[in-house]
Design a protein around this motif. Sequence first.
Motif: not given
Length: 230
Positions: A161-163, A157-158
């Motif tokens: 989020k940061y691509n 997920k993280a």
Amino acid sequence: MKQISNNLMPREKLLQFGAKSLTDEELLAIFLRTGVKGLPVMELSNQVLNTFGSLRGLLTANVDDFCQVKGLGQTQYIQLQATKEMTKRYLSQQMEVNETISAPYLAVMYFQSELEDDEREVFMVLFLDNQHRLIKQEKLFFGTINQASVHPREIIKAALKYNAAAIIVAHNHPSGNCKPSEADRYLTRKIEMACDLVDIRLVDHIIVGKGDYFSFEEEKFDAENEQISP
């Protein structure tokens, strides 16, 4: 290579041959600057290292133990802790400006500076772009690190989020022994499988001990080399 004279004082030796040429005692002597009554600085430096066992022991000592040693006090403790923190920030900034984190030693040094002295287990992630440049660093989980407490879905997920195109994960063993447990190996497989599902590369999982580390990627590399060796 120039021959290093044993007669040079630490400061002269550093200027002529670089900081790497200095022994631990000489580096500490430069930091201490002067000795105390009846004890020249090099002798004081040697005595301090004998008391704490190593530079690492000195750097991780608490303020009370530190100040009990002859020739040391609160001022030196503050200066040493500030120096230690500057080193950590240097490593962090070095990764930020580095073109890639393809050299594993940089990530290892950073993880060691961040996690080695923590008395609890901490799970940390470096999020990288497709050229392995650092996007973000984050400590995600705290406490007992195992397959139950570390959730691969939160890592993914993280990363999304940061691509991030790749990640390097690490956690510490407060016991000091960096040998991976079966739970560590199982966790690594779970994270790798989760990454594969979203086309994110798990570059490495590093375990930080006291003055040592374990790399799953290095273990894999060594095993592959053994298989192809004649």
